[in-house]
Design a protein around this motif. Structure first.
Motif, mmCIF file in Angstrom:
data_model
loop_
_atom_site.group_PDB
_atom_site.id
_atom_site.type_symbol
_atom_site.label_atom_id
_atom_site.label_comp_id
_atom_site.label_asym_id
_atom_site.label_seq_id
_atom_site.Cartn_x
_atom_site.Cartn_y
_atom_site.Cartn_z
ATOM 1 N N GLN A 420 0.798 -1.220 0.000
ATOM 2 C CA GLN A 420 0.000 0.000 0.000
ATOM 3 C C GLN A 420 0.832 1.272 0.000
ATOM 4 O O GLN A 420 0.424 2.275 -0.571
ATOM 5 C CB GLN A 420 -0.928 0.006 1.220
ATOM 6 N N GLU A 421 1.990 1.226 0.671
ATOM 7 C CA GLU A 421 2.780 2.455 0.780
ATOM 8 C C GLU A 421 4.263 2.109 0.818
ATOM 9 O O GLU A 421 4.709 1.343 1.673
ATOM 10 C CB GLU A 421 2.398 3.219 2.057
ATOM 11 N N MET A 422 5.031 2.676 -0.106
ATOM 12 C CA MET A 422 6.466 2.430 -0.132
ATOM 13 C C MET A 422 7.133 3.151 1.032
ATOM 14 O O MET A 422 6.892 4.335 1.272
ATOM 15 C CB MET A 422 7.069 2.906 -1.451
ATOM 16 N N ILE A 423 7.988 2.432 1.769
ATOM 17 C CA ILE A 423 8.745 3.004 2.880
ATOM 18 C C ILE A 423 10.168 3.328 2.450
ATOM 19 O O ILE A 423 10.727 4.355 2.806
ATOM 20 C CB ILE A 423 8.775 2.028 4.071
ATOM 21 N N GLN A 424 10.757 2.444 1.653
ATOM 22 C CA GLN A 424 12.155 2.611 1.252
ATOM 23 C C GLN A 424 12.383 1.945 -0.097
ATOM 24 O O GLN A 424 11.903 0.840 -0.337
ATOM 25 C CB GLN A 424 13.081 1.976 2.298
ATOM 26 N N THR A 425 13.111 2.624 -0.967
ATOM 27 C CA THR A 425 13.523 2.017 -2.228
ATOM 28 C C THR A 425 14.970 1.554 -2.105
ATOM 29 O O THR A 425 15.695 1.937 -1.183
ATOM 30 C CB THR A 425 13.385 2.996 -3.398
ATOM 31 N N ALA A 426 15.386 0.718 -3.055
ATOM 32 C CA ALA A 426 16.736 0.158 -3.001
ATOM 33 C C ALA A 426 17.376 0.264 -4.382
ATOM 34 O O ALA A 426 17.242 1.284 -5.054
ATOM 35 C CB ALA A 426 16.680 -1.277 -2.482
ATOM 36 N N SER A 427 18.069 -0.782 -4.834
ATOM 37 C CA SER A 427 18.835 -0.689 -6.075
ATOM 38 C C SER A 427 17.912 -0.611 -7.290
ATOM 39 O O SER A 427 16.739 -0.973 -7.235
ATOM 40 C CB SER A 427 19.750 -1.904 -6.218
ATOM 41 N N GLY A 428 18.488 -0.182 -8.398
ATOM 42 C CA GLY A 428 17.740 -0.091 -9.644
ATOM 43 C C GLY A 428 17.869 -1.303 -10.531
ATOM 44 O O GLY A 428 17.389 -1.289 -11.684
ATOM 45 N N TRP A 429 18.468 -2.387 -10.020
ATOM 46 C CA TRP A 429 18.681 -3.559 -10.877
ATOM 47 C C TRP A 429 17.381 -4.277 -11.220
ATOM 48 O O TRP A 429 17.224 -4.769 -12.345
ATOM 49 C CB TRP A 429 19.657 -4.528 -10.203
ATOM 50 N N GLY A 430 16.459 -4.345 -10.296
ATOM 51 C CA GLY A 430 15.177 -4.961 -10.617
ATOM 52 C C GLY A 430 14.426 -4.164 -11.659
ATOM 53 O O GLY A 430 13.817 -4.726 -12.588
ATOM 54 N N ALA A 431 14.465 -2.845 -11.537
ATOM 55 C CA ALA A 431 13.800 -1.992 -12.523
ATOM 56 C C ALA A 431 14.440 -2.160 -13.899
ATOM 57 O O ALA A 431 13.747 -2.213 -14.923
ATOM 58 C CB ALA A 431 13.870 -0.531 -12.079
ATOM 59 N N LEU A 432 15.775 -2.245 -13.945
ATOM 60 C CA LEU A 432 16.455 -2.418 -15.228
ATOM 61 C C LEU A 432 16.082 -3.754 -15.861
ATOM 62 O O LEU A 432 15.833 -3.833 -17.079
ATOM 63 C CB LEU A 432 17.969 -2.338 -15.030
ATOM 64 N N GLU A 433 16.023 -4.812 -15.060
ATOM 65 C CA GLU A 433 15.668 -6.120 -15.613
ATOM 66 C C GLU A 433 14.237 -6.122 -16.141
ATOM 67 O O GLU A 433 13.965 -6.679 -17.214
ATOM 68 C CB GLU A 433 15.872 -7.204 -14.559
ATOM 69 N N ASN A 434 13.328 -5.497 -15.428
ATOM 70 C CA ASN A 434 11.958 -5.406 -15.942
ATOM 71 C C ASN A 434 11.896 -4.554 -17.201
ATOM 72 O O ASN A 434 11.106 -4.838 -18.119
ATOM 73 C CB ASN A 434 11.033 -4.831 -14.863
ATOM 74 N N TYR A 435 12.694 -3.498 -17.260
ATOM 75 C CA TYR A 435 12.749 -2.639 -18.455
ATOM 76 C C TYR A 435 13.258 -3.443 -19.654
ATOM 77 O O TYR A 435 12.704 -3.366 -20.761
ATOM 78 C CB TYR A 435 13.664 -1.449 -18.167
ATOM 79 N N ARG A 436 14.312 -4.253 -19.440
ATOM 80 C CA ARG A 436 14.839 -5.095 -20.518
ATOM 81 C C ARG A 436 13.793 -6.100 -20.974
ATOM 82 O O ARG A 436 13.591 -6.304 -22.181
ATOM 83 C CB ARG A 436 16.096 -5.830 -20.036
ATOM 84 N N ARG A 437 13.136 -6.723 -20.022
ATOM 85 C CA ARG A 437 12.127 -7.720 -20.366
ATOM 86 C C ARG A 437 10.955 -7.090 -21.120
ATOM 87 O O ARG A 437 10.440 -7.683 -22.075
ATOM 88 C CB ARG A 437 11.640 -8.427 -19.105
ATOM 89 N N ALA A 438 10.540 -5.926 -20.689
ATOM 90 C CA ALA A 438 9.419 -5.259 -21.360
ATOM 91 C C ALA A 438 9.774 -4.956 -22.816
ATOM 92 O O ALA A 438 8.945 -5.138 -23.722
ATOM 93 C CB ALA A 438 9.042 -3.990 -20.613
#
Length: 690
Positions: A420-438
Motif C-alpha cells: 500500500q505504501e512504499m517506505i524505502q527504495t533500493a537498487s535499480g537492478w530490478g527496474a532495469l531487468e523489468n525494463y529489458r524484459r518489457a
C-alpha cells in the motif's frame, strides 16, 4: 505481467475487519558504527569455500538421497556484485533507519539499511531481549561480498553463503492483513538467480509470536537453484542449551557428509554450545512430517524459539568454539563480553546445497519467533526424550504445527497483493531487468506484490540502459573504475554484438566482456582474450588485475607476479589490488621485489593490516628478521581478515623459527616448530584461528 504494471499503489485494496492495535512505525536506532566505505569493483573471482561444496560421500547411516543436491547451485565468487571491503574499525555513533512492529507482547526492530535484518525481538511481559543484539555495527570479512555483521536475524537468499544484501538497503513497504494487522514487506531482486525474494513480517494483536512469511516465486520457464537460511544470533552462556526435535546432525568431514548423534557425541554434550572446543556447524536431522523448530533455553528454563511450516526443514547450530581464535572472533565482531551462537532455519538439510525451484512455481513458508518458558529441571536433564517433549509443549503453547500451517494459508491473499505504501527504495537492478524484459516483450521476473519503480535506476544502471537503448556501452577514462558489472547472458549477447559492430570496441567494452565470460560462463580462454584486448586498446589496472588473478587460479604464479606490479603501478592507492599483489609476489618467490614495492607505497596503503602481514612474510623469506619483528610485534588491525585465514599466524611462527634458529645456531626442524608453537603464542592481533 509486465514490469510497468508492478507499481506501488496507495489504498488500492479495501481491507475489512476490526482496526488492529498492533503497530508498524518508522524509527531510528543509534549505535557505535564503523564506516562501511565505498564498494570496490575488484571482486574475488572465486572463493576457497568451494571446497565446502565438493561431492560428499554419505556415511554413518546417510544415503545418496541425503547428498543428492550437495554442491548444486554453487556460484563462484560474487560477480556481478562489487565487494564491500573499505570498512574500518573506527566506530562513531550513527543513526540507522528502522521499522518497528509492536503489539502488547513483542517489539520487533528491523534495520532497513542492512538487509532488513531483525535486530531486536523484545519480550515485554518478562522484559527480556530474545536475540543477541550486537552493541556495535562492525563489518568483517565473512560474507559473499566481504562485509558481514553479526547479531539479530539475517535473511540469507541467493546462493551458498551469506546474502549479498547483508550490508545493503532493500525495498520496504507497508501493507496489512485482511484483519487490519499492519505488515512490513521487504524485498529485493537478486542478480545471479534473476528472481526476487519477499518477506512479510507482522505481529497480530496479542500474538506471542512474530510471523515472518517468505515467498519465492519463479515466473520463468527455467529451473532456479534457490537457497535460504534464516540466521539467528542468540546469547552464548554456559547455562544455555540448544534443543531441537532431532537425535542426530549432519556434519561435514573431509570428502564426506556424516551423521552424528545429538546431543552427546564422543562423550561430550554439544547441546551446551560452550562445551564445543572448536568452531563448527551441526545441521540437525528433523524428520519429514515433524514440526520444525529450534530453541535456546537458559538455566532458568526461559529462552527463545523459532518454528516454521514444513517447507523450512533445515535447522543448524553454529559455534565459534572456546579456543583463543574463536574468542578473538567473538570480540572482533562484537565487543568483549558479548558472546553469541547462531541457530538457523533453512530450506535444505545443510548449507552446502541449493534446491531446484521448478519453472512457473513458487515456494512459501511461515516462520514464528517468540519466547519459550519451560520446566528448567526437565530441559536441563539427562533424558533427551523428556527434554524434547517439554520444549515441544512450551513451543506448542505459543503456536502449534497445525496453527502455523493454517496461518500460512490464511495469509496467502495478503502476500499476493501489491503493497500500500512504499517506505524505502533500493537498487535499480530490478527496474532495469523489468525494463529489458518489457522491451523484449517478456513478463516481469517478479509478481505484482513486488514493485520495482523505474525511477530507482541510477548511475550503476546507466551504461547498461544505454547499451539496451542505443546499442553502445559508453567508454570512460581508464583511470575511472567501472561503476558496475553484469554477467547475465542476455546482456553479454548485446555487448558482443556491440563490440563486433565496433560501437563498443574499446578498453571498457572488452573488459566487461571478459568479466561476463568468466562470471557468467566460466570460460577462462574467452575471458583472457577479452582482457588482453582491453589492454591492447588502453593499458588499464583493472584488466591487468583480472589477468593476474586468472593466472594464479590456473596455476601460473610466475605470470601473475609479472602482471600484478603493472596493475599496482597504474593504481597504487587501491588497497585490495596492493594486497593481492603482495600475496602473489611472495607466493611466487619474489619477496624482495614485493618489499621494494612496499617501500614506494602511499603511507595510507602501507599501513593496511594485510599489507603489513605480507611485508612481514616477505621479510622472513629474505631473512630480514629485524624488519619482520618490527612489523609483527607492533599491534595493528587486520580489518579484513577472512574466516579461517591463518597467514598472519603462520608468518609469526615462521619468524620465530628463524629467530630462534639464528640465535641458538640450530637448524629448523619439526622439533623446533613444535617448540615455537608452545613457547611463542601469536599476539592477539594476529590470531584468528578457528
Amino acid at each position: 505481467m509486465s514490469g510497468a504494471e508492478c507499481v506501488p499503489v496507495v489504498n488500492e485494496v479495501t481491507l475489512t475487519g476490526v482496526q488492529s492495535v498492533s503497530e508498524l512505525r518508522l524509527d531510528r536506532y543509534v549505535m557505535p558504527a564503523a564506516n562501511l566505505g565505498p564498494a570496490s569493483p575488484l571482486v574475488p573471482l572465486w572463493y576457497d569455500t568451494a571446497d565446502l561444496v565438493k561431492p560428499r560421500e554419505p556415511r554413518n547411516g546417510l544415503t545418496e538421497e541425503d547428498v543428492k543436491y550437495y554442491g548444486y547451485g554453487y556460484h563462484h565468487g560474487c560477480l556481478p556484485y562489487f565487494v564491500q571491503d573499505s570498512y574500518d574499525r573506527g566506530r562513531t555513533p550513527r543513526s540507522f533507519r528502522t521499522a518497528v512492529l509492536e503489539n502488547d507482547v513483542l517489539r520487533a526492530t528491523f534495520l532497513l539499511e542492512l538487509g532488513g535484518r531483525l535486530w531486536s525481538l523484545y519480550h515485554k511481559p518478562t522484559k527480556r531481549e530474545l536475540l543477541h543484539v550486537n552493541p556495535v555495527f562492525q563489518p568483517a570479512n565473512l560474507a559473499l561480498r566481504n562485509a558481514w555483521i553479526s547479531g539479530g536475524v539475517e535473511w540469507n537468499f541467493c546462493w551458498i553463503g551469506h546474502t549479498p544484501f547483508t550490508c545493503d538497503r532493500i525495498f520496504a513497504a507497508r501493507t496489512q492483513t485482511d484483519g487490519g494487522t499492519p505488515v512490513l514487506r521487504m524485498w529485493e531482486y537478486e542478480r545471479v538467480r534473476q528472481m526476487a525474494f519477499q518477506i512479510d513480517a507482522y505481529l497480530p494483536d496479542g500474538s506471542p509470536v512474530l510471523f515472518v512469511r517468505v515467498r519465492l516465486a519463479n515466473l520463468d520457464d527455467r529451473t532456479v537453484p534457490v537457497y535460504w537460511w534464516s540466521n539467528i544470533a542468540v546469547p552464548e552462556r554456559p547455562d544455555v542449551r540448544v534443543i531441537v526435535p532431532a537425535n542426530g546432525s549432519h556434519q561435514w568431514a573431509p570428502g564426506a557428509l556424516e551423521l552424528h548423534p545429538y546431543p552427546c557425541d564422543n562423550g561430550r554434550d554439544y547441546s551446551y554450545p560452550t562445551n564445543a572446543p572448536h568452531s563448527g556447524d551441526r545441521f540437525f536431522r528433523i524428520e519429514k512430517g515433524d514440526y520444525p523448530w529450534i530453541a535456546s533455553i537458559g538455566g532458568d528454563g526461559m529462552g527463545f524459539f523459532q518454528s516454521s511450516t514444513s517447507r523450512l526443514i533445515g535447522r543448524k547450530l553454529w559455534v565459534f568454539g572456546q579456543n583463543p581464535g574463536g574468542r578473538r572472533w567473538q570480540d572482533f565482531l562484537n565487543t568483549p563480553g558479548h558472546p553469541y551462537i547462531e541457530i538457523q532455519g533453512g530450506l535444505a538439510r545443510t548449507q552446502g546445497e541449493c534446491l531446484p525451484l521448478p519453472p512457473k512455481t513458487e515456494w512459501e513458508w511461515l516462520e514464528a519467533y517468540g519466547s519459550v518458558e519451560t520446566d528448567a529441571k526437565v530441559v536441563h536433564g539427562d533424558d533427551w526424550s523428556a527434554v524434547r517433549r517439554e520444549t515441544q509443549r512450551a513451543v506448542d503453547k505459543s503456536i502449534t504445527f497445525e496453527q502455523i500451517e493454517q496461518e500460512l494459508v490464511r495469509s496467502r491473499k495478503m502476500a499476493q497483493r501489491p503493497p500500500q505504501e512504499m517506505i524505502q527504495t533500493a537498487s535499480g537492478w530490478g527496474a532495469l531487468e523489468n525494463y529489458r524484459r518489457a522491451k523484449a516483450g517478456r513478463n516481469s521476473f517478479a509478481p505484482c506484490s513486488l514493485p520495482f519503480p523505474q525511477e530507482t535506476m541510477g548511475e550503476e544502471q546507466a551504461p547498461w540502459r544505454e547499451l539496451l537503448d542505443a546499442g553502445v556501452l559508453p567508454e570512460t577514462p581508464v583511470s575511472q573504475m567501472p561503476v558496475s558489472w553484469m554477467i547475465q547472458d542476455e546482456w553479454r549477447e548485446m555487448l558482443e554484438k556491440s563490440v563486433q559492430s565496433g560501437k563498443s570496441d574499446h578498453w571498457l567494452g572488452c573488459l566487461h566482456l571478459g568479466v561476463m565470460y568468466l562470471g557468467g560462463q566460466w570460460d577462462f580462454d574467452k575471458a583472457r582474450a577479452a582482457w588482453q584486448k582491453s589492454i591492447a586498446h588502453k593499458p588499464n589496472a583493472w584488466a591487468y588485475r583480472m589477468l593476474a588473478a586468472l593466472a594464479n587460479h590456473t596455476g601460473n604464479p610466475a605470470e601473475a607476479a609479472e602482471l600484478y606490479p603493472k596493475a599496482v603501478e597504474l593504481a597504487p592507492d587501491n588497497q585490495r589490488l596492493v594486497i593481492e599483489c603482495g600475496r602473489s609476489l611472495v607466493e611466487a618467490g619474489k619477496a624482495a621485489e614485493w618489499l621494494k614495492i612496499v617501500d614506494t607505497l602511499p603511507a595510507s596503503v602501507r599501513a593496511h593490516g594485510h599489507v603489513k602481514v605480507y611485508e612481514a612474510k616477505a621479510a622472513v623469506v629474505v631473512d630480514d628478521l629485524d624488519r619482520a619483528g618490527r612489523v609483527l610485534t607492533e599491534p595493528f588491525e587486520l580489518v579484513e581478515v577472512r574466516e579461517g585465514e591463518t597467514v598472519s599466524v603462520q608468518t609469526w611462527f615462521a619468524y620465530q623459527e628463524k629467530r630462534i634458529a639464528k640465535a641458538e645456531g640450530i637448524p629448523i626442524t619439526e622439533a623446533l616448530s613444535e617448540r615455537v608453537r608452545k613457547e611463542c603464542p601469536p599476539p592477539k592481533h594476529l590470531d584468528f584461528r578457528l
